[in-house]
Scaffold this active site. Structure first.
Site, PDB file in Angstrom:
ATOM      1  NE  ARG A   1      -1.634  -2.383   2.802  1.00  0.00           N
ATOM      2  CZ  ARG A   1      -1.871  -3.636   2.440  1.00  0.00           C
ATOM      3  NH1 ARG A   1      -2.989  -3.951   1.900  1.00  0.00           N
ATOM      4  NH2 ARG A   1      -0.984  -4.586   2.666  1.00  0.00           N
ATOM      5  CB  THR A   2       3.357   2.554   2.401  1.00  0.00           C
ATOM      6  OG1 THR A   2       2.557   2.053   3.467  1.00  0.00           O
ATOM      7  CG2 THR A   2       3.925   3.902   2.780  1.00  0.00           C
TER       8      THR A   2
ATOM      9  CE  LYS B   1      26.204  -5.906  -5.759  1.00  0.00           C
ATOM     10  NZ  LYS B   1      26.422  -4.911  -6.821  1.00  0.00           N
TER      11      LYS B   1
ATOM     12  NE  ARG C   1       6.968   0.668   5.063  1.00  0.00           N
ATOM     13  CZ  ARG C   1       5.748   0.119   5.020  1.00  0.00           C
ATOM     14  NH1 ARG C   1       5.591  -1.138   4.690  1.00  0.00           N
ATOM     15  NH2 ARG C   1       4.686   0.850   5.323  1.00  0.00           N
TER      16      ARG C   1
ATOM     17  CG  HIS D   1       3.242   3.791   8.774  1.00  0.00           C
ATOM     18  ND1 HIS D   1       3.403   4.631   7.685  1.00  0.00           N
ATOM     19  CD2 HIS D   1       2.763   2.614   8.264  1.00  0.00           C
ATOM     20  CE1 HIS D   1       3.042   3.983   6.584  1.00  0.00           C
ATOM     21  NE2 HIS D   1       2.649   2.767   6.907  1.00  0.00           N
TER      22      HIS D   1
HETATM   23  N1   CP Z   1      -0.416  -0.124   5.952  1.00  0.00           N
HETATM   24  C1   CP Z   1       0.787  -0.332   5.383  1.00  0.00           C
HETATM   25  O1   CP Z   1       1.789   0.294   5.720  1.00  0.00           O
HETATM   26  O2   CP Z   1       0.784  -1.299   4.424  1.00  0.00           O
HETATM   27  P1   CP Z   1       2.056  -1.738   3.568  1.00  0.00           P
HETATM   28  O3   CP Z   1       3.009  -2.438   4.499  1.00  0.00           O
HETATM   29  O4   CP Z   1       1.508  -2.662   2.495  1.00  0.00           O
HETATM   30  O5   CP Z   1       2.681  -0.513   2.991  1.00  0.00           O
END
Ligand code: CP
Length: 320
Positions: free
Chosen positions: A54-55, A82, A104, A134
């Site tokens: 999603r993100t 590496k 991320r 998040h």
């Molecule tokens: N909600 C969320 O962060 O989903 P993803 O891990 O798929 O990005």
């Protein structure tokens, strides 16, 4: 605002301004031509050291709808395997001319390090760091709640959100508690004692281990929304306690529990869902569920975040 690293950094005014901008962005997404010229000529790098559906897709869609160029970097298949460091990766991004970095990372604090170590001089957006934060997930959750509970305006003052599940490993829970409290909502966390972090007593919320009591309003009054958290087996180093069967019985949201909620109450989940563990298929697919809507709202919220960091002024951009 230079970076978006944590919802704890947002004032009420910052948060409401971002939600208002997301609302304006959402209006543009119902047009035939969705694209805005706002970030034409800028390059946004999605730097993902951890899996995401999603993100990552949502940030890519958001950047493209603002006419930015997007480079997607996944640690899998890159020179990170590496042994390349975050610093060297960041300096590579600087060399290719990134104007903003969306990151991320499995390590809590990695986006903060990237923003403040002096390796790059672009805005940094935290797309999820370890068990820490998040922020865009919390913003899209607040955006969804505000649309249903406050007519898409202002804050969430007086609303009550129950957040249930694996709080210990959840950056979504931390981000939501910070943001919802800033927006004036009451938050009740419900979790088995083994899935609560040390220090949770200092968070801006109530804590309970009795889901049924919380859902009928025994802890902080009538419930406006229940947010289920994913059980994060991949972060559990010493096994999953309680057993999955016991967890689903005591902390899972099933159809019977949904039926006991007030008629207006919403069901949220950030995804990905463990159907049959923290949420049943009936609850996930019920008319009260906003799971799919949350994903759609994520694009508008991430457009608002990128826009605010890189352009900052809606005037003249064709935003409704
Ligand atoms: N909600 C969320 O962060 O989903 P993803 O891990 O798929 O990005």
């Amino acid at each position: 605002m230079r970076h978006l690293l944590s919802t704890a950094d947002l004032s009420r005014a910052d948060a409401v301004a971002l939600l208002d901008t997301a609302e304006a962005m959402a209006q543009t997404q119902s047009r035939t031509i969705k694209k805005l010229p706002a970030l034409r000529g800028l390059t946004i790098v999605n730097l993902f050291f951890e899996d995401s559906t999603r993100t990552r897709i949502s940030f890519e869609a958001a950047a493209k709808r603002l006419s930015a160029d997007v480079i997607n970097f996944s640690a899998k298949g890159s020179s990170v395997s590496k042994g390349e460091s975050l610093k060297d990766t960041a300096q590579t991004l600087r060399a290719i001319g990134a104007d903003a970095v969306v990151v991320r990372h499995p390590a809590s604090g990695a986006p903060h390090r990237l923003a403040h170590a002096g390796w790059i001089d672009t805005p940094v957006v935290n797309a999820g760091d370890g068990m820490h934060q998040h922020p865009t997930q919390a913003l899209l959750d607040a955006f969804t709640l505000r649309r249903h509970l406050s007519g898409g305006e202002g804050d969430l003052a007086g609303r009550h959100v129950v957040v249930v599940g694996d709080v210990l490993h959840s950056r979504v829970a931390r981000s939501n508690v910070d943001l919802l409290a800033t927006l004036g909502a009451r938050v009740t966390l419900v979790a088995p004692p083994t899935l609560l972090p040390i220090g949770v007593g200092a968070w801006r919320c109530e804590v309970s281990s009795d889901l049924d009591a919380a859902l009928v309003g025994d802890v902080q009054g009538e419930v406006d929304a229940v947010m289920m958290l994913r059980v994060q087996r991949e972060r559990m180093t010493s096994g999953f306690f309680p057993s999955e069967r016991e967890y689903a019985r005591r902390y899972g949201l099933d159809a019977a529990r949904v039926d006991r909620l007030p008629p207006h109450a919403l069901v949220l989940h950030p995804g990905p869902m463990n159907r049959g563990l923290e949420i049943s298929a009936e609850a996930a697919d019920s008319p009260r569920s906003t799971v799919v809507e949350q994903v759609a709202n994520g694009v508008s919220v991430r457009m608002a975040v990128l826009y605010t960091l890189l352009a900052g002024d809606l005037a003249g951009e064709g935003v409704a």
